[in-house]
Design an enzyme around this catalytic site. Structure first.
Site, PDB file in Angstrom:
ATOM      1  N   ARG A 278       0.817  -1.225   0.000  1.00 46.19           N
ATOM      2  CA  ARG A 278       0.000   0.000   0.000  1.00 46.19           C
ATOM      3  C   ARG A 278       0.846   1.269   0.000  1.00 46.19           C
ATOM      4  O   ARG A 278       0.508   2.265   0.653  1.00 46.19           O
ATOM      5  CB  ARG A 278      -0.976   0.005   1.187  1.00 46.19           C
ATOM      6  CG  ARG A 278      -1.942  -1.160   1.193  1.00 46.19           C
ATOM      7  CD  ARG A 278      -2.813  -1.187  -0.058  1.00 46.19           C
ATOM      8  NE  ARG A 278      -3.625  -2.398  -0.096  1.00 46.19           N
ATOM      9  CZ  ARG A 278      -3.294  -3.514  -0.772  1.00 46.19           C
ATOM     10  NH1 ARG A 278      -2.160  -3.546  -1.457  1.00 46.19           N
ATOM     11  NH2 ARG A 278      -4.071  -4.562  -0.750  1.00 46.19           N
TER      12      ARG A 278
ATOM     13  N   SER B 273     -10.924  -0.429   2.835  1.00 40.91           N
ATOM     14  CA  SER B 273     -10.276  -0.941   4.043  1.00 40.91           C
ATOM     15  C   SER B 273      -9.632   0.213   4.793  1.00 40.91           C
ATOM     16  O   SER B 273      -8.832   0.966   4.230  1.00 40.91           O
ATOM     17  CB  SER B 273      -9.207  -1.975   3.674  1.00 40.91           C
ATOM     18  OG  SER B 273      -9.790  -3.087   3.042  1.00 40.91           O
TER      19      SER B 273
ATOM     20  N   GLU C  86      -4.834   2.932   6.620  1.00 38.25           N
ATOM     21  CA  GLU C  86      -4.575   2.960   5.190  1.00 38.25           C
ATOM     22  C   GLU C  86      -5.128   4.252   4.594  1.00 38.25           C
ATOM     23  O   GLU C  86      -4.641   4.754   3.594  1.00 38.25           O
ATOM     24  CB  GLU C  86      -5.233   1.741   4.524  1.00 38.25           C
ATOM     25  CG  GLU C  86      -4.900   1.552   3.067  1.00 38.25           C
ATOM     26  CD  GLU C  86      -5.423   0.235   2.537  1.00 38.25           C
ATOM     27  OE1 GLU C  86      -5.942   0.232   1.410  1.00 38.25           O
ATOM     28  OE2 GLU C  86      -5.307  -0.786   3.240  1.00 38.25           O
TER      29      GLU C  86
END
Length: 308
Positions: free
Chosen positions: A181, A231, A301
């Protein structure tokens, strides 16, 4: 704002492409966020180059004074908004086209689903994982987006960007420093223009079946009926954020109208009128309680934009 910015913006960009005091809740999948001083839509590389040169002349900083967004699918924007210029890409940056038998060019503003559909239509496999990721190629590259065992670094061959001085540069997949990520573009003062994606020949029917299966699994397991940023937390090594959150007794936990999804604990959802402060507090509460319960520190995130 910088002196002379308004006049210069309207000089180099079409009036129709500039909105003052634009509510950013209209441009994030969370449906949360206050106004930006200016919201500018850029449709060509020439316009973008002129804009970046202007920002440089006015000594405006990437990320602080101006920020580039795509679909806003991984953003939590402050209720106070953003004191500066929000830039979004359209026009030629939405281009998606086949380069040859196994390569696709995708502009930064192209939706992941559009690329997946073009790949399927041309019997190219490898991009099925991204079909349901609700964002653009630019954002997917910055975050090295992934799902169901696939991620961008597996399929990207070259990335084209525009530097802060308006010049264009190309990077290889290896040079992009893709990680979980993240990528070098996350903190680099540049704008992604597009990417060359390398796929493999496959069976069109199998590709479509895989895409349909992954979408079905998303609908079954993820709270797609509510606004969210996807998420909320990165996956901790050797574990799953949703599992740790549930084990901490936080399924359905609410702060205002922000809630840990009852369907999937890895998602924070907007139940109607959640504010960024609601979401921010909920995220911090979850981090604290998960750490108390398991000793694991969850890293968000979601990117915070603006003043918190």
């Amino acid at each position: 704002m910088r002196s002379g910015l308004s006049e210069e913006l309207f000089r180099i960009i079409s009036d129709k492409s500039i909105i003052e005091n634009e509510d950013l809740s209209r441009h994030t999948t969370f449906r949360i966020g206050g106004p930006a001083d200016y919201f500018v839509r850029i449709n060509s590389a020439a316009e973008l180059s002129s804009l970046l040169k202007l920002f440089s002349e006015l000594e405006m900083e990437f990320f602080k004074d101006f920020y580039v967004i795509g679909n806003g699918s991984n953003l939590l924007v402050s209720d106070k908004g953003f004191r500066g210029v929000i830039v979004t890409l359209g026009g030629e940056f939405s281009d998606v086209r086949l380069l040859d038998d196994t390569h696709i060019f995708a502009g930064a503003a192209a939706f992941n689903s559009a690329v997946a559909n073009l790949a399927r239509d041309n019997s190219l496999t490898g991009f099925e994982f991204a079909h349901g990721i609700p964002g653009t190629i630019g954002g997917a590259l910055i975050m090295n987006a992934g799902a169901y065992g696939g991620e961008m670094k597996q399929v990207v061959k070259k990335i084209r960007v525009m530097e802060s001085d308006g010049s264009e540069v190309e990077f290889s997949c290896e040079e992009a420093e893709f990680g979980y990520r993240t990528s070098m573009f996350k903190n680099r003062p540049c704008v992604i223009l597009g990417a060359q994606i390398e796929l493999s020949k496959g069976d069109k029917g199998d590709i479509e079946n895989t895409m349909n299966d992954l979408m079905s699994r998303r609908r079954e397991k993820q709270p797609l009926e509510f606004p969210s940023a996807g998420s909320t937390f990165k996956r901790p090594e050797g574990n799953f954020a949703g599992k740790l959150i549930e084990e901490a007794g936080l399924r359905g936990y609410k702060v205002g109208d922000a809630q840990v999804s009852e369907k999937h604990c890895g998602f924070v959802v907007n139940k109607g009128k959640a504010t960024s402060e609601d979401v921010d507090k909920l995220i911090r509460d979850v981090q604290e309680k998960v750490f108390e319960n398991s000793g694991v520190k969850l890293d968000p995130e979601v990117i915070r934009l603006g003043e918190f």
